[in-house]
Design a protein around this motif. Sequence first.
Motif, short mmCIF file in Angstrom:
data_model
loop_
_atom_site.label_atom_id
_atom_site.label_comp_id
_atom_site.label_asym_id
_atom_site.label_seq_id
_atom_site.Cartn_x
_atom_site.Cartn_y
_atom_site.Cartn_z
N HIS A 26 -60.19 12.75 -59.22
CA HIS A 26 -58.98 12.23 -58.43
C HIS A 26 -57.36 12.35 -59.20
O HIS A 26 -56.60 12.52 -58.82
CB HIS A 26 -59.34 10.98 -58.00
N GLN A 27 -57.77 11.95 -60.52
CA GLN A 27 -56.52 11.92 -61.33
C GLN A 27 -56.11 13.48 -61.42
O GLN A 27 -54.88 13.64 -61.59
CB GLN A 27 -56.96 11.32 -62.64
N GLN A 28 -57.05 14.39 -61.69
CA GLN A 28 -56.69 15.92 -61.64
C GLN A 28 -55.69 16.10 -60.47
O GLN A 28 -54.94 16.83 -60.62
CB GLN A 28 -57.85 16.55 -62.11
N TRP A 29 -56.31 15.55 -59.39
CA TRP A 29 -55.59 16.27 -57.92
C TRP A 29 -54.13 15.37 -58.11
O TRP A 29 -53.05 16.00 -57.92
CB TRP A 29 -56.61 15.42 -57.01
N ALA A 30 -54.25 14.13 -58.59
CA ALA A 30 -52.90 13.46 -58.71
C ALA A 30 -51.74 14.10 -59.52
O ALA A 30 -50.71 14.26 -59.26
CB ALA A 30 -53.04 11.94 -59.00
N ALA A 31 -52.34 14.68 -60.57
CA ALA A 31 -51.45 15.39 -61.54
C ALA A 31 -50.79 16.50 -61.03
O ALA A 31 -49.83 16.72 -61.31
CB ALA A 31 -52.25 15.76 -62.90
N LEU A 32 -51.76 17.27 -60.04
CA LEU A 32 -50.96 18.24 -59.38
C LEU A 32 -50.20 17.95 -58.10
O LEU A 32 -49.16 18.56 -58.01
CB LEU A 32 -52.18 19.26 -59.15
N HIS A 33 -50.41 17.04 -57.54
CA HIS A 33 -49.67 16.62 -56.21
C HIS A 33 -49.02 15.37 -56.26
O HIS A 33 -47.95 15.42 -55.27
CB HIS A 33 -50.80 16.69 -55.31
N VAL A 34 -49.09 14.61 -56.94
CA VAL A 34 -48.37 13.33 -57.04
C VAL A 34 -47.33 13.17 -58.02
O VAL A 34 -46.41 12.88 -57.67
CB VAL A 34 -49.44 12.04 -57.22
N ALA A 35 -47.70 13.47 -59.23
CA ALA A 35 -46.93 13.55 -60.17
C ALA A 35 -45.27 14.12 -59.98
O ALA A 35 -44.41 13.72 -60.17
CB ALA A 35 -47.28 14.21 -61.65
N PRO A 36 -45.40 15.33 -59.28
CA PRO A 36 -44.17 16.01 -58.99
C PRO A 36 -43.27 15.26 -58.20
O PRO A 36 -42.11 15.60 -57.97
CB PRO A 36 -44.59 17.33 -58.42
N LEU A 37 -43.87 14.24 -57.18
CA LEU A 37 -43.05 13.40 -56.24
C LEU A 37 -42.63 12.19 -56.90
O LEU A 37 -41.86 11.50 -56.17
CB LEU A 37 -43.86 13.21 -55.15
N GLU A 38 -42.73 12.10 -58.23
CA GLU A 38 -42.25 10.49 -58.85
C GLU A 38 -40.82 10.51 -58.85
O GLU A 38 -40.36 9.41 -58.27
CB GLU A 38 -42.95 10.43 -60.28
N SER A 39 -40.22 11.52 -58.81
CA SER A 39 -38.68 11.36 -58.64
C SER A 39 -38.02 11.12 -57.33
O SER A 39 -37.14 10.60 -57.34
CB SER A 39 -38.02 12.79 -58.98
N ALA A 40 -38.97 11.07 -56.31
CA ALA A 40 -38.55 10.90 -54.99
C ALA A 40 -38.77 9.19 -54.72
O ALA A 40 -38.41 8.79 -53.69
CB ALA A 40 -39.54 11.51 -53.84
N ARG A 41 -39.24 8.36 -55.81
CA ARG A 41 -39.54 7.05 -55.61
C ARG A 41 -38.10 6.38 -55.68
O ARG A 41 -37.47 6.78 -57.06
CB ARG A 41 -40.32 6.34 -56.31
N ARG A 42 -37.59 5.48 -54.94
CA ARG A 42 -36.38 4.75 -55.17
C ARG A 42 -36.59 3.30 -55.03
O ARG A 42 -37.62 2.78 -54.34
CB ARG A 42 -35.47 5.36 -54.13
N PRO A 43 -35.60 2.37 -55.47
CA PRO A 43 -35.60 0.96 -55.28
C PRO A 43 -35.74 0.53 -53.83
O PRO A 43 -35.10 1.20 -53.01
CB PRO A 43 -34.44 0.49 -55.85
N HIS A 44 -36.75 -0.25 -53.47
CA HIS A 44 -36.61 -0.69 -51.82
C HIS A 44 -35.37 -1.59 -51.63
O HIS A 44 -35.13 -2.42 -52.61
CB HIS A 44 -38.05 -1.24 -51.63
N GLU A 45 -35.25 -1.77 -50.49
CA GLU A 45 -34.02 -2.60 -49.81
C GLU A 45 -34.43 -3.67 -48.89
O GLU A 45 -33.86 -4.38 -48.55
CB GLU A 45 -33.04 -1.70 -49.12
N ASN A 46 -35.81 -3.77 -48.96
CA ASN A 46 -36.34 -5.03 -48.33
C ASN A 46 -35.73 -6.47 -48.67
O ASN A 46 -35.81 -6.79 -49.76
CB ASN A 46 -37.87 -5.01 -48.28
N THR A 47 -35.33 -7.22 -47.69
CA THR A 47 -34.96 -8.26 -47.90
C THR A 47 -35.96 -9.19 -48.40
O THR A 47 -37.03 -9.29 -47.97
CB THR A 47 -34.17 -9.22 -46.99
N ARG A 48 -35.63 -10.32 -49.22
CA ARG A 48 -36.51 -11.20 -49.82
C ARG A 48 -36.63 -12.65 -49.26
O ARG A 48 -37.15 -13.69 -49.62
CB ARG A 48 -36.47 -11.42 -51.30
N ASP A 49 -36.17 -12.54 -47.96
CA ASP A 49 -36.15 -13.82 -47.03
C ASP A 49 -37.57 -14.35 -46.65
O ASP A 49 -38.32 -13.53 -45.96
CB ASP A 49 -35.12 -13.40 -45.65
N PRO A 50 -38.03 -15.59 -47.19
CA PRO A 50 -39.40 -16.01 -46.98
C PRO A 50 -39.67 -16.28 -45.58
O PRO A 50 -40.52 -16.48 -44.98
CB PRO A 50 -39.52 -17.05 -48.13
#
Length: 465
Positions: free
Chosen positions: A201-225
């Motif tokens: 599974h980690q080999q799968w992720a190295a091929l398919h997930v790692a190239p998408l790490e640059s698409a991760r951005r900070p989230h804008e969800n409000t922290r209103d409890p």
Amino acid sequence: MPNLSVDREFTLALELHRSGRLAEAEQGYRRILERQPEHADSLHLLGVVALQTGHLDAALALVQRAVALRPDGAAYRNNLGQILERLERGDEAVQAYEAALALDPDYAEACNNLGHLLQRRDRLAEAEAWLRKAIRLDPRYAEPHTNLGNLLKDRGDLDEAIASYRRATLLRPDLSLLHSNLLLALHYHRGYSPADLKREHQQWAALHVAPLESARRPHENTRDPERRLRIGYVSPDFREHAAARFLLPAFAQHDRAHVEVFAYSDVTRPDAVTDLIRTEVDQWRDVHALTDERLADAVRNDRIDVLVDLAAHSAHNRLLVFARKPAPVQVTYLAYCSTTGVDAIDYRLTDRFLDPPGEDAHYTERSIRLPGCYWCYSAPPVGAAPSTERVAGPPTFGCLNNYAKVTDATLSLWVELLRRVPEASLVLYARGESHRERVRVAFRRAALAESRVSFVGWQSLQDYL
């Protein structure tokens, strides 16, 4: 582009289509049809765009017009078959693929498509022959390798199935879903340890997930409890499917004062269960026509707080959405009692029976053990429940599970069980004749009467119960 010739405009539209720019390609094909309403290639490929974007009725009408104009077009017939298959018009789809092959007997893609459809229709010997022909015609065509792997896996021929999957992933290392088929099959093989599975599974992720790490951005969800928590569920199985039956009670028990439930449905052919699920969620999103990137954007725009994967590496999964981390907390649950390998998925839901304490090292996610049981089930609405009263007579042992799990070791255990209980019989779920013959061979070798085993195929839920 008024000064372009039709041929040049078609070439440009085709280039856009091949690069995945479907909306621009569609505009190009439509411009051509404004000038030449009977331009068969544009009708055909406009139909293919409609197929790719989930507009099946429009796709059918367009490709049927193209076929009428060019009845000798094998590619037209092949794509007509794919549309009919998606519309669940299987007999007509078979005829379309056969017509394509009558026009071009060496058409590898049509061989693959026909083989895949025949496999779904339990015509397994014919399916295998067509898939092997596709491979002979084009050994570097990955899809027939993976479809043959599916057929062999379902038949219990795990070593050969895994070899087919590995060939497919070598040929198309960019296709994550082909690689997911391999991971699923490895779980059925006794030769793979939990450590082996995690590594794969980690080999799968190295091929398919790692190239998408640059698409991760900070989230804008409000922290209103004080606001409601937004929980999104992503699944291709919001339909008559075992997973849906487990989800309905969970959806019903969400505290709507504190939780807002979103369903991201990847279902292509909705049914009555789909309609039922829609009534149990606050927000319904039909996403089957969205790319992974666009679906991730939709989740982010909905400000989802917790995103739940309900497929993992099973069919039609959306793990590459989760790889982009569109929600701050991500969880996998239900369809796949294993790891995903996706580092962007934080947790997996399980229980102490599936995962005794101390087994957490086998997963890339943190395991959360539910206090009771992993499963959440309610009785389906099937009228009067069948009687569970013990019927007098010899015992009947049964297994109505996926036949891929019927390994040689399992068959040996069943044979030994029937030796020790000579009055007993066995009933198995086995769709194809080749599946059933494998069991009969095991019985003959053990000198057990073949009359002691019987088989059932797919049945409606009422008949199954």
